[in-house]
Design an enzyme around this catalytic site. Structure first.
Site, PDB file in Angstrom:
ATOM      1  CG  ASP A   1      -0.303  -0.460   2.502  1.00  0.00           C
ATOM      2  OD1 ASP A   1       0.930  -0.305   2.627  1.00  0.00           O
ATOM      3  OD2 ASP A   1      -1.012  -0.974   3.374  1.00  0.00           O
TER       4      ASP A   1
ATOM      5  CG  ASN B   1      -9.953  -2.070  11.512  1.00  0.00           C
ATOM      6  OD1 ASN B   1      -8.940  -2.635  11.096  1.00  0.00           O
ATOM      7  ND2 ASN B   1     -10.414  -0.953  10.969  1.00  0.00           N
TER       8      ASN B   1
ATOM      9  CG  HIS C   1      -6.518  -2.511   8.691  1.00  0.00           C
ATOM     10  ND1 HIS C   1      -6.705  -1.741   9.812  1.00  0.00           N
ATOM     11  CD2 HIS C   1      -5.198  -2.400   8.396  1.00  0.00           C
ATOM     12  CE1 HIS C   1      -5.563  -1.191  10.179  1.00  0.00           C
ATOM     13  NE2 HIS C   1      -4.624  -1.578   9.333  1.00  0.00           N
TER      14      HIS C   1
ATOM     15  CD  GLU D   1      -9.590   0.778   7.198  1.00  0.00           C
ATOM     16  OE1 GLU D   1      -9.854   0.001   8.137  1.00  0.00           O
ATOM     17  OE2 GLU D   1      -8.738   1.685   7.291  1.00  0.00           O
TER      18      GLU D   1
END
Length: 221
Positions: free
Chosen positions: A49, A115, A117, A122
């Site tokens: 990323d 979370n 990810h 996401e």
């Protein structure tokens, strides 16, 4: 936690294509690699990323991170990252995905967010997603704010390999360190397969290695 370097050595026996990740979790690994005789000069790397809006020499860009933590000591034959300053981000995401599809990732490094990810995928991201532009969750921006002067400086968008892009790798190494990752790792290992936990997609991959300092149990049911 088992040592990942033997896995890298086994792969590093010729032309190999690596998917690389960033963040605090990866820094000790890259520091150890830099002290070894592992040679990546015949290898290609693709980064997972990159932030949108940061130039490559910005201290918080992932291009800068990779140079500081790995590439300055262990250069690759070619290293690819999305262009954070691309004038058309959607076209840049498509360009990067096309480049990925021209190669076959032998080995993908991943961290995991609180979370769930992976990369910047996401919760709610389709398991069929390819490289795309994403608006970052507030929780992700808060987690990364420690690297910036304030949360207002944390970019709101990023490029990320999609989950399908990640799942094409032949082998995936997921590193989860620290108590803050316990709950989400337990949910992944409990086979809670849902797009609300992006990392749960990994339970369907045939060759995943999980390295953790946590004592967690896998649900065998």
């Amino acid at each position: 936690m088992h040592e990942p370097l033997p896995s890298l050595r086994l792969l590093n026996n010729g032309s190999t294509t690596f998917g690389l990740a960033t963040g605090g979790t990866m820094e000790p690994l890259y520091a150890k690699i830099c002290k070894t005789d592992i040679d990546f000069s015949n290898c290609i790397s693709f980064n997972l990323d990159e932030y949108v809006g940061l130039e490559a020499n910005h201290e918080q860009s992932y291009a800068y991170y990779m140079h500081q933590h790995l590439f300055h000591e262990k250069p690759f034959q070619a290293s690819y990252l999305p262009n954070g300053l691309a004038t058309n981000p959607l076209e840049e995401a498509a360009r990067y995905e096309a480049l990925l599809q021209q190669h076959s990732l032998d080995f993908q490094l991943l961290g995991i967010g609180q979370n769930g990810h992976i990369g910047f995928n996401e919760p709610g991201t389709s398991f069929e997603s390819l490289t795309h532009l994403v608006t970052l969750e507030e929780s992700t921006r808060q987690a990364n704010a420690r690297f910036f002067s304030s949360i207002n400086e944390v970019p709101t968008q990023a490029f990320t390999m999609g989950i399908q892009s990640i799942m094409r790798a032949k082998c995936i190494l997921l590193i989860a360190v620290g108590e803050t990752k316990r709950e989400v790792l337990e949910r992944v290992l409990a086979s809670d397969y849902t797009e609300e936990i992006p990392a749960s997609a990994l339970t369907k991959h045939p060759n995943v290695i999980i390295l953790t300092d946590l004592q967690v149990e896998e649900n065998k049911s």
